[in-house]
Write a protein that holds these residues in place. Structure first.
Motif, PDB file in Angstrom:
ATOM      1  N   ASP A 213      -8.558  -1.625   4.127  1.00  0.00           N
ATOM      2  CA  ASP A 213      -9.254  -2.790   4.677  1.00  0.00           C
ATOM      3  C   ASP A 213      -9.691  -3.750   3.571  1.00  0.00           C
ATOM      4  O   ASP A 213      -9.460  -4.956   3.656  1.00  0.00           O
ATOM      5  CB  ASP A 213     -10.481  -2.364   5.484  1.00  0.00           C
ATOM      6  CG  ASP A 213     -10.135  -1.677   6.793  1.00  0.00           C
ATOM      7  OD1 ASP A 213      -8.955  -1.729   7.218  1.00  0.00           O
ATOM      8  OD2 ASP A 213     -11.038  -1.069   7.393  1.00  0.00           O
ATOM      9  N   ASP A 214     -10.330  -3.222   2.538  1.00  0.00           N
ATOM     10  CA  ASP A 214     -10.888  -4.068   1.481  1.00  0.00           C
ATOM     11  C   ASP A 214      -9.827  -4.753   0.634  1.00  0.00           C
ATOM     12  O   ASP A 214     -10.039  -5.858   0.146  1.00  0.00           O
ATOM     13  CB  ASP A 214     -11.834  -3.261   0.582  1.00  0.00           C
ATOM     14  CG  ASP A 214     -13.158  -2.961   1.258  1.00  0.00           C
ATOM     15  OD1 ASP A 214     -13.427  -3.513   2.345  1.00  0.00           O
ATOM     16  OD2 ASP A 214     -13.938  -2.182   0.695  1.00  0.00           O
TER      17      ASP A 214
ATOM     18  N   SER B 162      -6.829  -5.405   1.882  1.00  0.00           N
ATOM     19  CA  SER B 162      -5.916  -6.023   2.855  1.00  0.00           C
ATOM     20  C   SER B 162      -4.501  -5.470   2.729  1.00  0.00           C
ATOM     21  O   SER B 162      -3.518  -6.205   2.642  1.00  0.00           O
ATOM     22  CB  SER B 162      -5.909  -7.547   2.701  1.00  0.00           C
ATOM     23  OG  SER B 162      -7.189  -8.072   2.912  1.00  0.00           O
ATOM     24  N   LEU B 163      -4.419  -4.145   2.721  1.00  0.00           N
ATOM     25  CA  LEU B 163      -3.145  -3.452   2.580  1.00  0.00           C
ATOM     26  C   LEU B 163      -2.898  -2.520   3.757  1.00  0.00           C
ATOM     27  O   LEU B 163      -3.809  -2.208   4.524  1.00  0.00           O
ATOM     28  CB  LEU B 163      -3.125  -2.627   1.285  1.00  0.00           C
ATOM     29  CG  LEU B 163      -3.263  -3.410  -0.015  1.00  0.00           C
ATOM     30  CD1 LEU B 163      -3.423  -2.454  -1.183  1.00  0.00           C
ATOM     31  CD2 LEU B 163      -2.066  -4.323  -0.212  1.00  0.00           C
ATOM     32  N   LYS B 164      -1.675  -2.052   3.847  1.00  0.00           N
ATOM     33  CA  LYS B 164      -1.291  -1.065   4.856  1.00  0.00           C
ATOM     34  C   LYS B 164      -2.036   0.236   4.585  1.00  0.00           C
ATOM     35  O   LYS B 164      -2.218   0.635   3.433  1.00  0.00           O
ATOM     36  CB  LYS B 164       0.223  -0.858   4.759  1.00  0.00           C
ATOM     37  CG  LYS B 164       0.791   0.157   5.689  1.00  0.00           C
ATOM     38  CD  LYS B 164       2.298   0.208   5.517  1.00  0.00           C
ATOM     39  CE  LYS B 164       2.653   1.576   4.994  1.00  0.00           C
ATOM     40  NZ  LYS B 164       4.073   1.789   4.796  1.00  0.00           N
TER      41      LYS B 164
ATOM     42  N   ALA C 121      -1.963  -5.018  -4.896  1.00  0.00           N
ATOM     43  CA  ALA C 121      -3.247  -5.726  -4.922  1.00  0.00           C
ATOM     44  C   ALA C 121      -3.600  -6.293  -6.291  1.00  0.00           C
ATOM     45  O   ALA C 121      -4.374  -7.238  -6.384  1.00  0.00           O
ATOM     46  CB  ALA C 121      -4.365  -4.782  -4.458  1.00  0.00           C
TER      47      ALA C 121
ATOM     48  N   ARG D  25     -10.536  -4.921  -9.767  1.00  0.00           N
ATOM     49  CA  ARG D  25     -10.783  -5.865  -8.676  1.00  0.00           C
ATOM     50  C   ARG D  25     -12.138  -6.529  -8.859  1.00  0.00           C
ATOM     51  O   ARG D  25     -12.274  -7.734  -8.686  1.00  0.00           O
ATOM     52  CB  ARG D  25     -10.710  -5.132  -7.336  1.00  0.00           C
ATOM     53  CG  ARG D  25     -10.973  -5.975  -6.119  1.00  0.00           C
ATOM     54  CD  ARG D  25      -9.844  -7.000  -5.892  1.00  0.00           C
ATOM     55  NE  ARG D  25     -10.006  -7.653  -4.636  1.00  0.00           N
ATOM     56  CZ  ARG D  25      -9.272  -7.409  -3.562  1.00  0.00           C
ATOM     57  NH1 ARG D  25      -8.300  -6.543  -3.612  1.00  0.00           N
ATOM     58  NH2 ARG D  25      -9.489  -8.057  -2.459  1.00  0.00           N
TER      59      ARG D  25
END
Length: 110
Positions: free
Chosen positions: A28-29, A31-33, A51, A98
């Motif tokens: 979720d954080d 924005s990946l599968k 990412a 990140r």
């Protein structure tokens, strides 16, 4: 780093292996599968590649040969994290990278 990111960082450092809830939060954080990021070296490496494409990943073992580490490098930036498993070491470094990407730039020296 927001409170949610701090909580995710705390959970990653407390984890000792596969954690399905952490996998969901990471997906979720970032924005990946959804994948088994905490259980799979391949999936953890895929997270970095997707990412954090500007970061170079290097994996190794510390001097004792027991605990793995993951080094992420980009330009002059270096982030190194160890962990009880290779995926967790990768993910700990990925989260720190990140956070570095999202940190406000330092003002130039006066």
């Amino acid at each position: 780093m927001t409170g949610e990111w701090e909580e995710l960082e705390r959970r990653l450092w407390a984890a000792g292996g596969s954690e399905a809830e952490i996998d969901r939060i990471l997906a979720d954080d970032f924005s990946l599968k959804a994948r088994a990021y905490t259980a799979s070296v391949e999936d953890a490496r895929a997270l970095v590649a997707e990412a954090l494409p500007d970061w170079h990943l290097h994996l190794g073992y510390g001097a004792s040969g027991v605990f793995p580490y993951a080094l992420l490098a980009r330009g002059d930036s270096r982030i190194v994290s160890d962990g009880p498993t290779v995926p967790l070491a990768i993910l700990r470094s990925a989260l720190a990278a990140r956070a570095a990407d999202q940190a406000p730039a330092a003002p130039p020296p006066a």
